[in-house]
Write a protein that holds these residues in place. Sequence first.
Motif, mmCIF file in Angstrom:
data_model
loop_
_atom_site.group_PDB
_atom_site.id
_atom_site.type_symbol
_atom_site.label_atom_id
_atom_site.label_comp_id
_atom_site.label_asym_id
_atom_site.label_seq_id
_atom_site.Cartn_x
_atom_site.Cartn_y
_atom_site.Cartn_z
ATOM 1 N N LEU A 99 3.969 -18.899 38.382
ATOM 2 C CA LEU A 99 4.580 -17.944 39.297
ATOM 3 C C LEU A 99 6.099 -18.080 39.309
ATOM 4 O O LEU A 99 6.830 -17.086 39.403
ATOM 5 C CB LEU A 99 4.019 -18.117 40.710
ATOM 6 C CG LEU A 99 4.531 -17.123 41.761
ATOM 7 C CD1 LEU A 99 4.216 -15.689 41.351
ATOM 8 C CD2 LEU A 99 3.914 -17.425 43.126
ATOM 9 N N ASN A 100 6.590 -19.311 39.199
ATOM 10 C CA ASN A 100 8.043 -19.518 39.178
ATOM 11 C C ASN A 100 8.670 -18.858 37.955
ATOM 12 O O ASN A 100 9.733 -18.235 38.048
ATOM 13 C CB ASN A 100 8.358 -21.015 39.171
ATOM 14 C CG ASN A 100 7.956 -21.686 40.470
ATOM 15 O OD1 ASN A 100 7.909 -21.045 41.511
ATOM 16 N ND2 ASN A 100 7.674 -22.972 40.399
ATOM 17 N N GLU A 155 10.009 -16.777 48.015
ATOM 18 C CA GLU A 155 8.609 -17.044 47.640
ATOM 19 C C GLU A 155 8.097 -18.334 48.283
ATOM 20 O O GLU A 155 6.925 -18.434 48.631
ATOM 21 C CB GLU A 155 8.506 -17.118 46.112
ATOM 22 C CG GLU A 155 7.085 -17.202 45.588
ATOM 23 C CD GLU A 155 6.617 -18.642 45.437
ATOM 24 O OE1 GLU A 155 5.408 -18.900 45.638
ATOM 25 O OE2 GLU A 155 7.455 -19.507 45.147
ATOM 26 N N ARG A 156 8.977 -19.293 48.492
ATOM 27 C CA ARG A 156 8.564 -20.564 49.072
ATOM 28 C C ARG A 156 8.568 -20.561 50.598
ATOM 29 O O ARG A 156 7.922 -21.379 51.217
ATOM 30 C CB ARG A 156 9.492 -21.682 48.575
ATOM 31 C CG ARG A 156 9.233 -22.085 47.126
ATOM 32 C CD ARG A 156 10.422 -22.858 46.561
ATOM 33 N NE ARG A 156 10.138 -23.374 45.230
ATOM 34 C CZ ARG A 156 10.129 -22.638 44.122
ATOM 35 N NH1 ARG A 156 10.385 -21.343 44.196
ATOM 36 N NH2 ARG A 156 9.876 -23.184 42.942
ATOM 37 N N GLY A 177 8.873 -9.410 52.660
ATOM 38 C CA GLY A 177 9.965 -10.368 52.555
ATOM 39 C C GLY A 177 10.844 -10.118 51.344
ATOM 40 O O GLY A 177 12.078 -10.146 51.430
ATOM 41 N N ILE A 178 10.213 -9.854 50.210
ATOM 42 C CA ILE A 178 10.966 -9.542 49.000
ATOM 43 C C ILE A 178 11.770 -8.261 49.189
ATOM 44 O O ILE A 178 12.925 -8.155 48.771
ATOM 45 C CB ILE A 178 10.011 -9.409 47.804
ATOM 46 C CG1 ILE A 178 9.366 -10.765 47.481
ATOM 47 C CG2 ILE A 178 10.735 -8.862 46.579
ATOM 48 C CD1 ILE A 178 8.244 -10.685 46.481
ATOM 49 N N THR A 179 11.147 -7.289 49.853
ATOM 50 C CA THR A 179 11.820 -6.008 50.043
ATOM 51 C C THR A 179 13.045 -6.145 50.935
ATOM 52 O O THR A 179 14.056 -5.475 50.726
ATOM 53 C CB THR A 179 10.851 -4.963 50.628
ATOM 54 O OG1 THR A 179 9.697 -4.884 49.804
ATOM 55 C CG2 THR A 179 11.495 -3.586 50.702
ATOM 56 N N TRP A 180 12.975 -7.013 51.940
ATOM 57 C CA TRP A 180 14.149 -7.217 52.789
ATOM 58 C C TRP A 180 15.317 -7.768 51.978
ATOM 59 O O TRP A 180 16.480 -7.398 52.207
ATOM 60 C CB TRP A 180 13.822 -8.159 53.951
ATOM 61 C CG TRP A 180 13.221 -7.465 55.126
ATOM 62 C CD1 TRP A 180 11.957 -7.605 55.619
ATOM 63 C CD2 TRP A 180 13.871 -6.499 55.972
ATOM 64 N NE1 TRP A 180 11.771 -6.789 56.705
ATOM 65 C CE2 TRP A 180 12.925 -6.101 56.946
ATOM 66 C CE3 TRP A 180 15.136 -5.934 55.991
ATOM 67 C CZ2 TRP A 180 13.224 -5.161 57.931
ATOM 68 C CZ3 TRP A 180 15.444 -4.999 56.970
ATOM 69 C CH2 TRP A 180 14.484 -4.625 57.930
ATOM 70 N N GLY A 188 15.682 -26.689 54.928
ATOM 71 C CA GLY A 188 15.053 -27.500 55.967
ATOM 72 C C GLY A 188 13.573 -27.736 55.774
ATOM 73 O O GLY A 188 13.134 -28.522 54.936
ATOM 74 N N LYS A 189 12.787 -27.004 56.525
ATOM 75 C CA LYS A 189 11.340 -27.217 56.522
ATOM 76 C C LYS A 189 10.728 -26.815 55.185
ATOM 77 O O LYS A 189 11.251 -25.944 54.492
ATOM 78 C CB LYS A 189 10.693 -26.412 57.659
ATOM 79 C CG LYS A 189 11.106 -26.875 59.042
ATOM 80 C CD LYS A 189 10.399 -26.096 60.138
ATOM 81 C CE LYS A 189 10.825 -24.636 60.126
ATOM 82 N NZ LYS A 189 10.212 -23.872 61.233
ATOM 83 N N PRO A 190 9.585 -27.416 54.828
ATOM 84 C CA PRO A 190 8.901 -27.013 53.599
ATOM 85 C C PRO A 190 8.342 -25.617 53.710
ATOM 86 O O PRO A 190 8.355 -25.007 54.782
ATOM 87 C CB PRO A 190 7.779 -28.067 53.458
ATOM 88 C CG PRO A 190 7.532 -28.517 54.860
ATOM 89 C CD PRO A 190 8.876 -28.494 55.528
ATOM 90 N N ALA A 191 7.831 -25.124 52.589
ATOM 91 C CA ALA A 191 7.291 -23.782 52.538
ATOM 92 C C ALA A 191 6.177 -23.577 53.547
ATOM 93 O O ALA A 191 5.430 -24.492 53.869
ATOM 94 C CB ALA A 191 6.778 -23.471 51.141
ATOM 95 N N CYS A 192 6.044 -22.356 54.059
ATOM 96 C CA CYS A 192 4.987 -22.026 54.984
ATOM 97 C C CYS A 192 3.649 -21.990 54.263
ATOM 98 O O CYS A 192 3.584 -21.741 53.063
ATOM 99 C CB CYS A 192 5.243 -20.655 55.612
ATOM 100 S SG CYS A 192 6.833 -20.548 56.421
ATOM 101 N N PRO A 193 2.545 -22.219 54.957
ATOM 102 C CA PRO A 193 1.244 -22.123 54.334
ATOM 103 C C PRO A 193 1.035 -20.743 53.732
ATOM 104 O O PRO A 193 1.455 -19.739 54.294
ATOM 105 C CB PRO A 193 0.272 -22.364 55.488
ATOM 106 C CG PRO A 193 1.073 -23.103 56.512
ATOM 107 C CD PRO A 193 2.476 -22.596 56.368
#
Length: 404
Positions: free
Chosen positions: A138-139, A325-326, A336-339, A391-396
Amino acid sequence: MPNPYSEIFRAKGAKGFAAAGFLARMPMAMAPIGIVAMLSQAHGEYWLAGAVSATYALANALIAPQISRVVDRVGQSAVLLPTTLVSVIAFSLLILSVNQDWPVWTLYATALAAAIMPSYPAMIRARWSALFRNRPELNTAFAFESAADELVYIAGASLSVGLSVSLFPEAGMMASTAALAIGSLAFIAQRSTEPARGPAMPISNGSAIRQRPVQIITLALVFVGMIFATAEVSAVAITESLGEPGAAGMVIGVYAAGSFVVGLIVGAMNIAMPLHRQLAIAIGTVAVTAIPLLFVTTIPLLAFAIFVSGVAISPTFITAFGLIERRVAAAMLTEGITWVMTGIGIGMAFGAFTAGWVVDTYGAHNGFWVSVIAGFLALGTVLAGQAQLGGKPACPVAAPCPAA
């Protein structure tokens, strides 16, 4: 060592939707600058050309995330076909209004209607995500799309301007509209790769723009979009002032030469540095390399300065979309991509209008001041947001992120 890009295209249907999507998204670059080239030649006023282009780009930037949010809920085909059809018809009417010298208000009305065009870069990335979710491929796919976006922005703009100045004012917009019509139909027809709704992709009631990383990256890319538009408008104005308007397409085209290659190299590499730091370095490079544009006095110098200033554009895209993506859950990924694409669109809208006004008021060579100022504003935005971006890791994957 296997080529990572050949690996992602072995997936069933990948070549088809990637090729169709590449054509369908050409108007995201061709339309804004195509409107400028068309109207500046037909009416002879850069402020009007910039204002109509800004109307389209700004409206599309605000409407596209709402369309993508609906897509996340009901699927791509149900939304893309009617919205794209309206956009194609509106673009056709805009071209006709210029050709037939209709009242000025029709320019704004048709540009506004055309702004319902969906964000095909977001739709393409959603399909890649459906193919390679939670896999390292995916990356690579996102890196390829970022490089392709950069090529579309620069080469598409060059093609649009080149057609308009070498053939007739409406030529660039006609090509852009044809690409949208043909590419979108081919993309929508490929139902087998369309992301499916289901337990793995729950519907979210929130909006991706509520996430702080999305806000920071979107704002930064507003300023990057201003750089794009300013470079294009100023290149058209400067080449015209130097008596070589036909060189505008070539000058804008060299923007892509170095950046596209650098983007593909970066996408194939496994860089250990955190993405938020990579983004800061890439945007810092964009800001610094905009400065020489202020001092160009000939076509060769302009082409060289444009080439240098474009080298970091693709890496900026790659790291920006990699962060999205992360940090955004799958249920809101298209939105999110569209924003983030919206940030570029808004920037291009304001950049086209501002650069047009500066060129008309202070002369062609002063338009690049907009690029320099926008570059350092983008850098300041990313530097100020480093803590939130890293900061925080990627969301689930299967759950929306909490609002920051």
